[in-house]
Design a protein around this motif. Sequence first.
Motif, PDB file in Angstrom:
ATOM      1  N   ASP A 323       0.853  -1.191   0.000  1.00 16.73           N
ATOM      2  CA  ASP A 323       0.000   0.000   0.000  1.00 16.73           C
ATOM      3  C   ASP A 323       0.893   1.248   0.000  1.00 16.73           C
ATOM      4  N   HIS A 324       0.316   2.386  -0.307  1.00 15.78           N
ATOM      5  CA  HIS A 324       0.894   3.722  -0.123  1.00 15.78           C
ATOM      6  C   HIS A 324       2.078   4.048  -1.025  1.00 15.78           C
ATOM      7  N   GLU A 325       2.237   3.337  -2.140  1.00 19.93           N
ATOM      8  CA  GLU A 325       3.320   3.704  -3.066  1.00 19.93           C
ATOM      9  C   GLU A 325       3.095   5.089  -3.655  1.00 19.93           C
ATOM     10  N   GLU A 326       1.840   5.415  -3.920  1.00 22.94           N
ATOM     11  CA  GLU A 326       1.542   6.687  -4.585  1.00 22.94           C
ATOM     12  C   GLU A 326       1.846   7.902  -3.713  1.00 22.94           C
ATOM     13  N   VAL A 327       2.066   7.701  -2.432  1.00 23.23           N
ATOM     14  CA  VAL A 327       2.365   8.825  -1.533  1.00 23.23           C
ATOM     15  C   VAL A 327       3.708   8.640  -0.834  1.00 23.23           C
ATOM     16  N   GLY A 328       4.589   7.813  -1.395  1.00 21.61           N
ATOM     17  CA  GLY A 328       5.947   7.716  -0.869  1.00 21.61           C
ATOM     18  C   GLY A 328       6.311   6.459  -0.125  1.00 21.61           C
ATOM     19  N   SER A 329       5.329   5.593   0.158  1.00 25.79           N
ATOM     20  CA  SER A 329       5.578   4.279   0.786  1.00 25.79           C
ATOM     21  C   SER A 329       5.987   4.333   2.246  1.00 25.79           C
ATOM     22  N   ASN A 330       5.958   5.530   2.847  1.00 24.34           N
ATOM     23  CA  ASN A 330       6.411   5.635   4.239  1.00 24.34           C
ATOM     24  C   ASN A 330       5.251   5.424   5.216  1.00 24.34           C
ATOM     25  N   SER A 331       4.893   4.167   5.383  1.00 23.33           N
ATOM     26  CA  SER A 331       3.853   3.790   6.339  1.00 23.33           C
ATOM     27  C   SER A 331       4.180   2.411   6.877  1.00 23.33           C
ATOM     28  N   ALA A 332       3.420   1.961   7.853  1.00 24.67           N
ATOM     29  CA  ALA A 332       3.668   0.647   8.454  1.00 24.67           C
ATOM     30  C   ALA A 332       3.447  -0.479   7.456  1.00 24.67           C
ATOM     31  N   GLN A 333       2.668  -0.215   6.401  1.00 25.37           N
ATOM     32  CA  GLN A 333       2.387  -1.241   5.409  1.00 25.37           C
ATOM     33  C   GLN A 333       2.930  -0.897   4.022  1.00 25.37           C
ATOM     34  N   GLY A 334       3.711   0.163   3.929  1.00 28.55           N
ATOM     35  CA  GLY A 334       4.310   0.550   2.657  1.00 28.55           C
ATOM     36  C   GLY A 334       5.635  -0.158   2.419  1.00 28.55           C
ATOM     37  N   ALA A 335       6.165   0.011   1.210  1.00 30.60           N
ATOM     38  CA  ALA A 335       7.454  -0.606   0.878  1.00 30.60           C
ATOM     39  C   ALA A 335       8.592  -0.016   1.696  1.00 30.60           C
ATOM     40  N   GLY A 336       8.386   1.166   2.258  1.00 34.59           N
ATOM     41  CA  GLY A 336       9.409   1.762   3.114  1.00 34.59           C
ATOM     42  C   GLY A 336       9.443   1.184   4.508  1.00 34.59           C
ATOM     43  N   SER A 337       8.475   0.355   4.853  1.00 30.38           N
ATOM     44  CA  SER A 337       8.455  -0.308   6.164  1.00 30.38           C
ATOM     45  C   SER A 337       9.315  -1.563   6.130  1.00 30.38           C
ATOM     46  N   PRO A 338       9.568  -2.182   7.276  1.00 28.91           N
ATOM     47  CA  PRO A 338      10.360  -3.419   7.293  1.00 28.91           C
ATOM     48  C   PRO A 338       9.563  -4.677   6.972  1.00 28.91           C
ATOM     49  N   VAL A 339       8.345  -4.553   6.447  1.00 28.31           N
ATOM     50  CA  VAL A 339       7.485  -5.723   6.279  1.00 28.31           C
ATOM     51  C   VAL A 339       8.117  -6.787   5.378  1.00 28.31           C
ATOM     52  N   LEU A 340       8.787  -6.388   4.300  1.00 25.81           N
ATOM     53  CA  LEU A 340       9.367  -7.382   3.389  1.00 25.81           C
ATOM     54  C   LEU A 340      10.585  -8.049   3.999  1.00 25.81           C
ATOM     55  N   ILE A 341      11.495  -7.260   4.541  1.00 29.02           N
ATOM     56  CA  ILE A 341      12.709  -7.866   5.108  1.00 29.02           C
ATOM     57  C   ILE A 341      12.369  -8.671   6.365  1.00 29.02           C
ATOM     58  N   ASN A 342      11.333  -8.261   7.096  1.00 34.02           N
ATOM     59  CA  ASN A 342      10.882  -9.059   8.242  1.00 34.02           C
ATOM     60  C   ASN A 342      10.404 -10.430   7.786  1.00 34.02           C
ATOM     61  N   ALA A 343       9.651 -10.443   6.689  1.00 32.92           N
ATOM     62  CA  ALA A 343       9.161 -11.722   6.168  1.00 32.92           C
ATOM     63  C   ALA A 343      10.324 -12.615   5.737  1.00 32.92           C
ATOM     64  N   MET A 344      11.299 -12.043   5.049  1.00 30.87           N
ATOM     65  CA  MET A 344      12.456 -12.821   4.607  1.00 30.87           C
ATOM     66  C   MET A 344      13.246 -13.349   5.798  1.00 30.87           C
ATOM     67  N   SER A 345      13.364 -12.531   6.833  1.00 30.23           N
ATOM     68  CA  SER A 345      14.090 -12.949   8.040  1.00 30.23           C
ATOM     69  C   SER A 345      13.373 -14.099   8.746  1.00 30.23           C
ATOM     70  N   ARG A 346      12.047 -13.990   8.841  1.00 28.47           N
ATOM     71  CA  ARG A 346      11.299 -15.032   9.543  1.00 28.47           C
ATOM     72  C   ARG A 346      11.326 -16.348   8.769  1.00 28.47           C
TER      73      ARG A 346
END
Length: 516
Positions: A323-346
């Motif tokens: 979510d939130h790519e159109e406004v910079g991705s800086n959110s808990a669920q945007g690409a700027g959050s750690p959600v992707l690297i957290n998933a890879m780590s887990r």
Amino acid sequence: MGQVLEGFAVAMGQALLAEGAVVIPGLIEFLNASPTAFHAIDEAKKRLVNAGYEQLLEREDWKLEAGKKYFFTRNYSTIIAFAIGKKYVAGNGFHIIGAHTDSPCLKLKPVSKVTKGGYLEVGVQTYGAGLWHTWFDRDLTVAGRVITREAKNGSGSVSYSHRLVRIKEPIMRIPTLAIHLDRGVNDGFMVNTQNHLLPVLATSIEAELNKEGVEDGSGNRGGQANGKNGNERTTTNSSKHHSLLLQLLATQIGCEPDDICDFELQACDTQPSIIAGATKEFIFSGRLDNLCMSFCSLMALIASSYESSLEDETGVRMVALFDHEEVGSNSAQGAGSPVLINAMSRITSSFDPASKLLEKAIQRSFLVSADMAHALHPNYMDKHEDNHQPKLHGGLVIKHNANQRYATNAVTSFIFGEIARKNMIPIQEFVVRNDMACGSTIGPMLASGMGIRTVDVGAPQLSMHSIREMCAANDVIYSYKHFMAYFQEFSRLDANLTVDGGKSKEVEERKIPLTP
């Protein structure tokens, strides 16, 4: 020679028709069911569950197995799905396609109630960089998510639910000003986003005549101040939003207006997505940027994650829709959050809890940042330079930018292009003119934040960020086929690359040929 080429063209055309019979109707269905990011994620979940993917929760422990398929969501607007190869071990790479679920739109303000000139209007705020003039004179509705209060049977307590809502019929419109009152409008239509973008919901007189939507003097609908089962509550929604709008929402989801605690809604076009054009070669729709890439990557993952396909897979095939790519991705669920690297780590630690192999895994990984691209516009040819003119029906566009607005480099471009060449899928390249600004994607953000090899690509389209966009049906098929080939072939192709420090160990030991 001419007959050979003609025969090849016929064979390719027949193959496209066969693929299109499944992919194109699926995309149209997905678009029509996804007026918001919340709805898009719900649709993605349905398809993943039907394909045998198991849902995980981030707040709980994960017990993962090689050869199995999983997904999780965050904020109901971001989803990460992955299929683990049967030969995966901790430290192996992730083969990722990243896209986004949001599009520029008008979102309702926290206090949306506006009354002036005898009209009920809805206060909205602009989300992203939309072509706002395209929102005028469209048949609009609202969709999004609602938080509702629900009484538990006989217990005297309440619970709260997250509900998706969509009113399908047109209920609002942003009318343009008549040319007689603005004679210079055709010399330049200037939109004041604060004053001119308020949708008209109703007239005050009709709203008052509508008994279901009438407000009493206290601001409470029908004088009701207390909830069911004696639970006392104070309702302020009718002072923030028109009671008529609240009633429409309540009717749609089957509750009382006073049970609506809060919501995130946006204005939406009611015109459905369609296959169009004189030869039915186009798709006309809203939100192609970027639900088209979201759908193609998701379906490619599903299609490439059947059991036998994962038999020899050493990595993890993954799709991340943010979510939130159109406004910079800086959110808990945007690409700027750690959600992707957290998933890879887990995932990595699930197979070797004591190891610290994530850094190694990232260096073996690859990200395809998939976001729609600008097709050459026949009425504005000067906006593209001669050597970089992406065409409709030309396949995915590899995006380059020396100033790192895109994350593509020679290695990542080669890898993605080689997959296309091996599978006879067309591919194009794009760089913006030197005298024009360049947009960006989630690619540079993830590449710089994680250190992952990244290529930026996208299907060509026209009318980007309009309320009504268009692309070519063939490019949807090419995108799907290209993404599927990437998932199926990346491990083998990557093993043949010379990496920093020399040839990979796998190549030295197994001497894997470049071609299958």
